[in-house]
Design a protein around this motif. Structure first.
Motif, PDB file in Angstrom:
ATOM      1  N   LEU A   1       4.094 -65.496  10.959  1.00  0.00           N
ATOM      2  CA  LEU A   1       4.997 -66.634  10.901  1.00  0.00           C
ATOM      3  C   LEU A   1       4.957 -67.383  12.230  1.00  0.00           C
ATOM      4  O   LEU A   1       5.047 -66.785  13.298  1.00  0.00           O
ATOM      5  N   SER A   2       4.868 -68.686  12.157  1.00  0.00           N
ATOM      6  CA  SER A   2       4.834 -69.497  13.368  1.00  0.00           C
ATOM      7  C   SER A   2       6.251 -69.830  13.814  1.00  0.00           C
ATOM      8  O   SER A   2       7.237 -69.505  13.131  1.00  0.00           O
TER       9      SER A   2
ATOM     10  N   TRP B   1       7.652 -72.667  13.770  1.00  0.00           N
ATOM     11  CA  TRP B   1       8.268 -73.599  12.817  1.00  0.00           C
ATOM     12  C   TRP B   1       8.911 -72.864  11.649  1.00  0.00           C
ATOM     13  O   TRP B   1       9.975 -73.260  11.168  1.00  0.00           O
ATOM     14  N   HIS B   2       8.280 -71.798  11.206  1.00  0.00           N
ATOM     15  CA  HIS B   2       8.891 -70.996  10.134  1.00  0.00           C
ATOM     16  C   HIS B   2      10.219 -70.399  10.595  1.00  0.00           C
ATOM     17  O   HIS B   2      11.206 -70.401   9.860  1.00  0.00           O
ATOM     18  N   TRP B   3      10.236 -69.870  11.812  1.00  0.00           N
ATOM     19  CA  TRP B   3      11.460 -69.269  12.338  1.00  0.00           C
ATOM     20  C   TRP B   3      12.548 -70.313  12.547  1.00  0.00           C
ATOM     21  O   TRP B   3      13.727 -70.032  12.320  1.00  0.00           O
TER      22      TRP B   3
ATOM     23  N   ILE C   1      12.972 -73.060  10.763  1.00  0.00           N
ATOM     24  CA  ILE C   1      13.487 -73.394   9.426  1.00  0.00           C
ATOM     25  C   ILE C   1      14.434 -72.298   8.936  1.00  0.00           C
ATOM     26  O   ILE C   1      15.505 -72.586   8.390  1.00  0.00           O
ATOM     27  N   VAL C   2      14.062 -71.048   9.155  1.00  0.00           N
ATOM     28  CA  VAL C   2      14.927 -69.932   8.756  1.00  0.00           C
ATOM     29  C   VAL C   2      16.252 -70.010   9.521  1.00  0.00           C
ATOM     30  O   VAL C   2      17.329 -69.814   8.945  1.00  0.00           O
TER      31      VAL C   2
END
Length: 75
Positions: free
Chosen positions: A4-5, A7-9, A11-12
């Motif tokens: 996970l990059s 950006w994923h974190w 968004i979460v």
């Protein structure tokens, strides 16, 4: 299927803040910190040698169902 990059974190994190709100997350953080501190204090207190508790016969004679036995070690 990589990791996970950032950006994923992010968004979460935004979704979690939207669901729970910042005040609720702040309370969870302080509760978690207090729990960790209590655990560390408990572990520190548990590591010290407590004096052995002395067993007395006070109150045992009043109970007729109590059997007083002296244990002997085998040699």
């Amino acid at each position: 299927m990589g990791g996970l990059s950032i950006w994923h974190w992010l968004i979460v994190l935004v979704v979690v803040i939207a669901v729970f709100g910042t005040k609720k997350l702040r309370n969870v953080g302080s509760d978690l910190g207090a729990a960790v501190k209590g655990f560390k204090d408990g572990m520190k207190d548990g590591s010290t040698d407590a004096p052995a508790q002395q067993v007395t016969n006070a109150g045992k004679a009043a109970d007729p169902n109590t059997v007083d036995v002296d244990a002997k070690q085998r040699h």
